[in-house]
Design a protein around this motif. Structure first.
Motif, PDB file in Angstrom:
ATOM      1  N   ARG A 133       0.852  -1.186   0.000  1.00  0.00           N
ATOM      2  CA  ARG A 133       0.000   0.000   0.000  1.00  0.00           C
ATOM      3  C   ARG A 133       0.884   1.230   0.000  1.00  0.00           C
ATOM      4  O   ARG A 133       1.678   1.436   0.925  1.00  0.00           O
ATOM      5  CB  ARG A 133      -0.917   0.016   1.222  1.00  0.00           C
ATOM      6  N   LEU A 134       0.745   2.023  -1.045  1.00  0.00           N
ATOM      7  CA  LEU A 134       1.473   3.282  -1.143  1.00  0.00           C
ATOM      8  C   LEU A 134       0.597   4.422  -0.643  1.00  0.00           C
ATOM      9  O   LEU A 134      -0.614   4.419  -0.865  1.00  0.00           O
ATOM     10  CB  LEU A 134       1.880   3.562  -2.586  1.00  0.00           C
ATOM     11  N   SER A 135       1.229   5.381   0.003  1.00  0.00           N
ATOM     12  CA  SER A 135       0.519   6.573   0.455  1.00  0.00           C
ATOM     13  C   SER A 135       1.267   7.810   0.011  1.00  0.00           C
ATOM     14  O   SER A 135       2.496   7.786  -0.164  1.00  0.00           O
ATOM     15  CB  SER A 135       0.393   6.566   1.980  1.00  0.00           C
ATOM     16  N   CYS A 136       0.517   8.873  -0.161  1.00  0.00           N
ATOM     17  CA  CYS A 136       1.101  10.146  -0.574  1.00  0.00           C
ATOM     18  C   CYS A 136       0.423  11.243   0.231  1.00  0.00           C
ATOM     19  O   CYS A 136      -0.805  11.354   0.211  1.00  0.00           O
ATOM     20  CB  CYS A 136       0.889  10.356  -2.064  1.00  0.00           C
ATOM     21  N   ALA A 137       1.233  12.035   0.902  1.00  0.00           N
ATOM     22  CA  ALA A 137       0.712  13.138   1.703  1.00  0.00           C
ATOM     23  C   ALA A 137       1.033  14.457   1.024  1.00  0.00           C
ATOM     24  O   ALA A 137       2.191  14.711   0.662  1.00  0.00           O
ATOM     25  CB  ALA A 137       1.324  13.102   3.098  1.00  0.00           C
ATOM     26  N   ALA A 138       0.008  15.274   0.860  1.00  0.00           N
ATOM     27  CA  ALA A 138       0.182  16.590   0.244  1.00  0.00           C
ATOM     28  C   ALA A 138       0.202  17.668   1.321  1.00  0.00           C
ATOM     29  O   ALA A 138      -0.546  17.583   2.296  1.00  0.00           O
ATOM     30  CB  ALA A 138      -0.960  16.857  -0.739  1.00  0.00           C
ATOM     31  N   SER A 139       1.036  18.669   1.097  1.00  0.00           N
ATOM     32  CA  SER A 139       1.167  19.736   2.102  1.00  0.00           C
ATOM     33  C   SER A 139       0.078  20.789   1.991  1.00  0.00           C
ATOM     34  O   SER A 139      -0.028  21.659   2.859  1.00  0.00           O
ATOM     35  CB  SER A 139       2.538  20.410   1.977  1.00  0.00           C
ATOM     36  N   GLY A 140      -0.740  20.699   0.941  1.00  0.00           N
ATOM     37  CA  GLY A 140      -1.807  21.670   0.759  1.00  0.00           C
ATOM     38  C   GLY A 140      -2.921  21.117  -0.087  1.00  0.00           C
ATOM     39  O   GLY A 140      -2.941  19.930  -0.429  1.00  0.00           O
ATOM     40  N   ARG A 141      -3.828  21.990  -0.446  1.00  0.00           N
ATOM     41  CA  ARG A 141      -5.009  21.583  -1.214  1.00  0.00           C
ATOM     42  C   ARG A 141      -4.618  21.213  -2.641  1.00  0.00           C
ATOM     43  O   ARG A 141      -3.857  21.924  -3.279  1.00  0.00           O
ATOM     44  CB  ARG A 141      -6.001  22.751  -1.235  1.00  0.00           C
ATOM     45  N   THR A 142      -5.158  20.085  -3.107  1.00  0.00           N
ATOM     46  CA  THR A 142      -4.977  19.674  -4.491  1.00  0.00           C
ATOM     47  C   THR A 142      -6.311  19.203  -5.049  1.00  0.00           C
ATOM     48  O   THR A 142      -7.267  18.993  -4.287  1.00  0.00           O
ATOM     49  CB  THR A 142      -3.952  18.534  -4.619  1.00  0.00           C
ATOM     50  N   TYR A 143      -6.359  19.003  -6.329  1.00  0.00           N
ATOM     51  CA  TYR A 143      -7.576  18.497  -6.968  1.00  0.00           C
ATOM     52  C   TYR A 143      -7.360  17.064  -7.398  1.00  0.00           C
ATOM     53  O   TYR A 143      -7.069  16.217  -6.535  1.00  0.00           O
ATOM     54  CB  TYR A 143      -7.992  19.446  -8.082  1.00  0.00           C
ATOM     55  N   SER A 144      -7.403  16.737  -8.655  1.00  0.00           N
ATOM     56  CA  SER A 144      -7.159  15.352  -9.049  1.00  0.00           C
ATOM     57  C   SER A 144      -5.772  14.920  -8.598  1.00  0.00           C
ATOM     58  O   SER A 144      -4.831  15.720  -8.593  1.00  0.00           O
ATOM     59  CB  SER A 144      -7.264  15.205 -10.565  1.00  0.00           C
ATOM     60  N   MET A 145      -5.673  13.657  -8.233  1.00  0.00           N
ATOM     61  CA  MET A 145      -4.364  13.104  -7.849  1.00  0.00           C
ATOM     62  C   MET A 145      -4.174  11.784  -8.566  1.00  0.00           C
ATOM     63  O   MET A 145      -5.150  11.091  -8.896  1.00  0.00           O
ATOM     64  CB  MET A 145      -4.273  12.920  -6.339  1.00  0.00           C
TER      65      MET A 145
END
Length: 123
Positions: free
Chosen positions: A19-31
């Motif tokens: 299971r891969l995870s990705c954390a964004a530091s701010g607001r995003t739309y499509s990922m």
């Protein structure tokens, strides 16, 4: 500028799961998730709309991989089951800074990229 940080890569035997995870530091739309194997171009794996209601997958991973997101935590995940040696690659998280009506599968459609996490599947 939004930073993306991936985690969860590693070494697994064929047929196993990661299971891969990705954390964004701010607001995003499509990922989305892309991958790049040695000597090959970066290729699309999966993508998800901001609301989570629209997902797209590469034919090679359909039925095996599942993308999901948690907007409260600004994270996107990729559950990878029934892994095959040909899934071996560096996996990159990507995010779009603008809302769009469709979920794109093309790298130029994404504005932010993570550093990548290695996934190795042994036979």
């Amino acid at each position: 500028q939004v930073q993306l940080v991936e985690s969860g890569g590693g070494l697994v035997q064929a047929g196993g799961s990661l299971r891969l995870s990705c954390a964004a530091s701010g607001r995003t739309y499509s990922m989305g998730w892309f991958r790049q194997a040695p000597g090959k171009e970066r290729e699309f794996v999966a993508a998800i709309s901001w609301g989570g209601g629209n997902t797209r997958y590469a034919d090679s991973v359909k039925g095996r991989f599942t993308i999901s997101r948690d907007n409260a935590k600004n994270t996107v995940s990729l559950q990878m089951n029934s892994l095959k040696p040909e899934d071996t690659a560096v996996y990159y998280c990507a995010a779009d800074k603008s809302p769009k009506t469709v979920v794109t599968t093309a790298p130029p459609g994404y504005d932010y990229w993570g550093q990548g996490t290695q996934v190795t599947v042994s036979s």
